[in-house]
Design a protein around this motif. Structure first.
Motif, PDB file in Angstrom:
ATOM      1  N   THR A  75      83.097  95.752  -2.514  1.00 55.44           N
ATOM      2  CA  THR A  75      83.355  96.648  -2.814  1.00 55.44           C
ATOM      3  C   THR A  75      84.925  96.986  -2.534  1.00 55.44           C
ATOM      4  N   ASP A  76      85.369  98.516  -2.523  1.00 52.18           N
ATOM      5  CA  ASP A  76      86.612  98.484  -3.094  1.00 52.18           C
ATOM      6  C   ASP A  76      87.429  97.901  -1.706  1.00 52.18           C
ATOM      7  N   ASN A  77      86.702  97.848  -1.107  1.00 48.03           N
ATOM      8  CA  ASN A  77      87.125  97.844   0.111  1.00 48.03           C
ATOM      9  C   ASN A  77      87.364  95.660   0.196  1.00 48.03           C
ATOM     10  N   GLY A  78      86.370  95.267  -0.022  1.00 44.58           N
ATOM     11  CA  GLY A  78      86.418  94.071  -0.061  1.00 44.58           C
ATOM     12  C   GLY A  78      87.172  92.860  -1.099  1.00 44.58           C
ATOM     13  N   VAL A  79      87.497  94.565  -1.958  1.00 42.74           N
ATOM     14  CA  VAL A  79      88.315  94.201  -3.466  1.00 42.74           C
ATOM     15  C   VAL A  79      89.354  94.062  -3.041  1.00 42.74           C
ATOM     16  N   HIS A  80      90.382  95.008  -1.620  1.00 39.92           N
ATOM     17  CA  HIS A  80      91.462  94.647  -1.280  1.00 39.92           C
ATOM     18  C   HIS A  80      91.710  93.574   0.236  1.00 39.92           C
ATOM     19  N   LEU A  81      90.350  93.357   0.388  1.00 45.86           N
ATOM     20  CA  LEU A  81      90.736  92.441   1.456  1.00 45.86           C
ATOM     21  C   LEU A  81      91.141  91.030   1.222  1.00 45.86           C
ATOM     22  N   LEU A  82      90.244  90.682  -0.492  1.00 46.75           N
ATOM     23  CA  LEU A  82      90.473  89.656  -0.811  1.00 46.75           C
ATOM     24  C   LEU A  82      91.570  89.512  -1.684  1.00 46.75           C
ATOM     25  N   GLU A  83      91.840  90.210  -3.290  1.00 47.01           N
ATOM     26  CA  GLU A  83      93.297  90.075  -3.072  1.00 47.01           C
ATOM     27  C   GLU A  83      94.186  90.390  -3.121  1.00 47.01           C
ATOM     28  N   LYS A  84      94.649  91.162  -2.070  1.00 45.63           N
ATOM     29  CA  LYS A  84      95.814  91.350  -1.260  1.00 45.63           C
ATOM     30  C   LYS A  84      96.109  90.389  -0.406  1.00 45.63           C
ATOM     31  N   ARG A  85      94.877  89.885   0.544  1.00 45.17           N
ATOM     32  CA  ARG A  85      95.204  89.558   1.656  1.00 45.17           C
ATOM     33  C   ARG A  85      94.870  88.108   1.766  1.00 45.17           C
ATOM     34  N   PHE A  86      93.314  87.561   2.091  1.00 41.24           N
ATOM     35  CA  PHE A  86      92.649  86.486   1.603  1.00 41.24           C
ATOM     36  C   PHE A  86      93.455  85.519   0.710  1.00 41.24           C
ATOM     37  N   LEU A  87      92.271  85.767  -0.179  1.00 42.23           N
ATOM     38  CA  LEU A  87      93.445  85.072  -2.025  1.00 42.23           C
ATOM     39  C   LEU A  87      94.869  84.233  -1.777  1.00 42.23           C
ATOM     40  N   PRO A  88      95.637  85.104  -1.851  1.00 42.83           N
ATOM     41  CA  PRO A  88      96.958  85.218  -1.205  1.00 42.83           C
ATOM     42  C   PRO A  88      97.659  83.783  -0.492  1.00 42.83           C
ATOM     43  N   ALA A  89      96.490  84.388   0.835  1.00 42.92           N
ATOM     44  CA  ALA A  89      97.060  82.827   1.710  1.00 42.92           C
ATOM     45  C   ALA A  89      96.262  82.052   2.030  1.00 42.92           C
ATOM     46  N   LEU A  90      94.696  82.232   0.907  1.00 46.74           N
ATOM     47  CA  LEU A  90      94.005  80.931   1.478  1.00 46.74           C
ATOM     48  C   LEU A  90      94.530  79.690   0.108  1.00 46.74           C
ATOM     49  N   ASP A  91      95.187  80.639  -0.785  1.00 49.83           N
ATOM     50  CA  ASP A  91      95.898  79.801  -1.859  1.00 49.83           C
ATOM     51  C   ASP A  91      96.884  78.552  -1.496  1.00 49.83           C
ATOM     52  N   LYS A  92      97.523  79.776  -0.967  1.00 46.06           N
ATOM     53  CA  LYS A  92      98.839  78.746  -0.237  1.00 46.06           C
ATOM     54  C   LYS A  92      98.270  77.074   0.864  1.00 46.06           C
ATOM     55  N   MET A  93      96.485  77.808   1.138  1.00 45.60           N
ATOM     56  CA  MET A  93      96.266  76.377   2.621  1.00 45.60           C
ATOM     57  C   MET A  93      96.124  75.623   1.215  1.00 45.60           C
ATOM     58  N   GLY A  94      95.630  75.935   0.354  1.00 44.22           N
ATOM     59  CA  GLY A  94      95.270  74.330  -0.786  1.00 44.22           C
ATOM     60  C   GLY A  94      94.148  75.567  -2.111  1.00 44.22           C
ATOM     61  N   ARG A  95      94.684  74.445  -2.744  1.00 35.55           N
ATOM     62  CA  ARG A  95      94.431  75.342  -4.128  1.00 35.55           C
ATOM     63  C   ARG A  95      92.781  75.586  -4.348  1.00 35.55           C
ATOM     64  N   VAL A  96      92.529  74.191  -3.883  1.00 40.74           N
ATOM     65  CA  VAL A  96      90.927  74.271  -4.213  1.00 40.74           C
ATOM     66  C   VAL A  96      90.057  74.912  -2.467  1.00 40.74           C
ATOM     67  N   CYS A  97      88.888  74.967  -2.687  1.00 45.46           N
ATOM     68  CA  CYS A  97      88.038  75.035  -1.677  1.00 45.46           C
ATOM     69  C   CYS A  97      86.437  75.281  -1.129  1.00 45.46           C
TER      70      CYS A  97
END
Lengths: 388, 303
Positions: A75-97
């Motif tokens: 969904t649009d909201n899902g894309v926004h959540l992942l792209e702008k918020r969660f993936l940048p943060a999770l990427d900092k926690m570790g490249r792979v998960c």
């Protein structure tokens, strides 16, 4: 299945059945099998029975090997959540998960199976990210695999840019972003490999992006992941709310130069005390009168003049505080979660000083109510329980 | 060390500072390598921090008592202690929050002769630090600067221009000659090494770069490049931004004194009596470097 139903409707009167079925080259056996009892008097009974057996075999095989499938629209909201918020943060926690998909949830998991790093668990109810969410696997419709967050983020970002192209940005229906699990033969390889595929239809172009993933986890590994996830849900008895996450991050960024080990103490009356100590220097920060969730006591009166260290020490002796030592690097990493734009953050120490837990809270936009479809928390391994 | 502190339990110094970044800037100015030991001297006039390198280079930061919000000095004599400069600066840095006015209290000595720092702006959030101090190394006092001759030989140059010139001289390298001459009034930096590079500041040609010039005779001395570089390598950006000048003076025996001014002005300038744009002269930290000249086999003395 659809074809079978069609046929079964036709077959009310036995006579025209055989010629009709013979016109369906792909599914005669299914139809015959369904109507086997009614066709006992047919001339080619032996032929029928053979077909019938074939069908039964196929069905059995199907039951044994329920195919692993995952397909959903973001969904649009899902894309926004992942792209702008969660993936940048999770990427900092570790490249792979691990990405763990169940019937109701999509969960990103860091370091749950291999012990020593910061455990980070970001869980989304499927409605928070997807619509038309379909998943099936032989393992109770659960699929887990390892994914590179950098690649995932990149694929998502470019999908978004494609779907935004065109004069009006495209209509919502036509440029939906589909995500599915596929097996493909990559160039220069003979072995089919699993991918998470993003399909976007833009105004002028349609783009398919394949993000390579690991082989899906075996049943045993998924079980292990699930039990690690269950274990990681324990809440500390006392949680204190951090007033300003950015300020804390700023402070910790500067503190990183001082030392590698951070002492964290949390009292039941709302004090959070951070301290780094080396032979040459001790630097600390004490936040007082924070909001407490869970077990709480009244702040002791009249020790305002004492130093932060001695106040913490006294609280520990009264059993009103817990203290742990964690890696400064881990602590700084957990603060990167502020990139997910949480509405508040809570720190707590698990019973017996098992780990330091940070829980991030998200509100339903425009309200002060917790959005229960999103949850994020980290668990920092403890280097020393601080009791000695 | 003052003994009065131990007896009466009153610290030698309790002072408050509202511009931590200014102090970080001033101290960073004399930080030319990663690990440096500094000696801090306290007096009723303020705090002096002294850093030294292999008997050839000495730097001092003067933080006058006027720079502090409050300055309570109760020692007798001038207590001194040694501290790691890098730790001190890093530590001060943790107190400076960008875009946020932070006030800290500095106290010496603590119960174990530590230097104690504490943020005091918010009652419910406190940052504190304890830095272990050492018994100070002896400071060589042969940097006594005496003017050569009757009139001091000095010139003032824009700090940015001085830094740029010295940075450029990195290429020829090891040894830099400074020539100051009255006719034509000019200052020349000359490097000879992998190649030659000469940078001239002509007094009349660039009065905006060479702001002041006092010279009645030609002098010429050589200085090690790395020491010259140390004098400008960490000039804070505020100095460049304020377009301040640095004063260079050559004293007896070719001792070079380089002086910078670093403003330790309040980040929000709304305090009493300050008209717009006017900076209180007292809100300046003075930085001084003393560089000894190279001993050359063929001395080019002050004639």
């Amino acid at each position: 299945m659809k074809r079978v139903w069609t046929v079964s409707v036709v077959i009310r009167s036995p006579d025209p059945v055989i010629p009709f079925i013979s016109t369906l080259p792909n599914c005669p056996c299914i139809a015959f099998w369904l109507l086997h009892s009614e066709l006992k008097g047919a001339k080619n009974e032996s032929h029928l029975s053979i077909n019938c057996r074939v069908v039964k075999d196929r069905r059995r095989r199907r039951r044994r090997r329920r195919e692993m499938k995952f397909k959903a629209f973001l969904t649009d909201n899902g894309v926004h959540l992942l792209e702008k918020r969660f993936l940048p943060a999770l990427d900092k926690m570790g490249r792979v998960c691990h990405l763990y998909l169940t019937r109701d949830h999509a969960i990103f998991l860091h370091n749950l199976l291999n012990g020593d790093g910061v455990q980070c668990i970001a869980q989304f109810r499927k409605e928070a990210l997807f619509d038309d969410y379909r998943i099936s696997s032989q393992n109770d419709d659960r699929i887990a695999f390892v994914i590179d967050l950098g690649l995932l983020h990149r694929a998502l970002r470019s999908s978004v840019s494609i779907s935004l192209e065109g004069p009006t940005g495209g209509s919502a229906a036509s440029n939906r972003l589909q995500i599915k699990l596929v097996k493909k033969l990559p160039s220069n390889s003979r072995q089919p490999m699993p991918f998470l595929t993003f399909e976007t239809k833009g105004y002028k172009s349609a783009v398919v992006q394949d993000v390579p993933i690991s082989k899906p986890l075996s049943r045993a590994d998924v079980m292990e992941l699930q039990s690690a996830l269950d274990m990681a849900q324990d809440l500390p008895q006392t949680l204190v709310q951090v007033p300003d996450l950015l300020q804390l991050q700023n402070f910790v960024d500067r503190l990183k130069h001082v030392g590698d080990l951070l002492n964290v103490s949390i009292t039941q009356y709302g004090d959070l005390h951070l301290q780094v100590s080396t032979t040459l220097i001790t630097v600390g920060a004490e936040f007082q009168k924070l909001r407490v969730i869970g077990v709480r006591v009244e702040a002791p009166a009249g020790d305002g003049g004492a130093s932060a260290q001695s106040r913490t020490e006294m609280a520990k002796q009264r059993g009103e505080a817990l203290s742990v030592q964690v890696s400064m690097k881990h602590f700084a990493k957990s603060l990167q979660c502020h990139l997910t734009k949480p509405d508040s953050a809570f720190y707590g120490i698990a019973a017996q000083g098992g780990c330091l837990t940070v829980i991030f809270q998200f509100f339903i936009p425009g309200t002060r109510q917790t959005d229960k479809s999103i949850s994020l928390h980290c668990r920092l391994p403890v280097l020393d329980t601080g009791s000695s | 060390m003052s003994s009065s502190a131990v007896e009466t339990d009153t610290p030698d110094l309790v002072c408050q500072l509202d511009n931590v970044q200014g102090m970080v800037d001033a101290l960073s100015c004399v930080r030319w390598k990663r690990q440096q030991d500094a000696v801090v001297e306290l007096s009723e006039h303020g705090v002096v921090l002294i850093v030294e390198e292999t008997g050839c280079l000495q730097a001092k930061v003067y933080l006058k008592r006027e720079l502090f919000l409050s300055y309570e000095y109760s020692a007798e004599g001038r207590p001194r202690f040694g501290v790691s400069l890098s730790l001190f600066v890093d530590c001060l840095n943790t107190f400076s929050v960008p875009g946020h006015l932070s006030t800290i209290e500095i106290r010496y000595p603590g119960p174990d002769m530590q230097l104690l720092l504490k943020s005091i702006d918010s009652p419910d959030a406190c940052i504190y630090a304890e830095i272990r101090t050492r018994i100070p190394d002896t400071i060589s006092w042969d940097y006594n600067f005496e003017p050569a001759g009757r009139t001091p030989l000095s010139f003032t140059v824009k700090s940015a221009a001085l830094k740029e010139a010295i940075d450029d001289l990195e290429w020829p390298g090891s040894s830099i000659q400074i020539v100051v001459q009255p006719d034509p009034p000019s200052v020349t930096f000359k490097g000879e090494g992998h190649g030659d590079l000469q940078i001239d500041f002509m007094y009349y040609a660039n009065t905006d770069l060479l702001i002041a010039f006092h010279c009645d005779r030609r002098v010429c001395y050589r200085y090690k490049y790395k020491f010259l570089r140390a004098t400008t390598s960490n000039i804070p950006s505020s100095v460049i931004k304020d377009s301040r000048g640095s004063k260079l003076t050559i004293g007896r025996g070719g001792m070079l004194k380089v002086q910078h001014l670093v403003s330790v002005v309040r980040s929000t300038q709304h305090s009493h009596n300050d008209s717009a744009g006017y900076q209180q002269p007292s809100r300046i930290a003075y930085i001084e470097f003393y560089v000894k000249p190279e001993e050359t086999e063929d001395p080019v003395n002050d004639s």
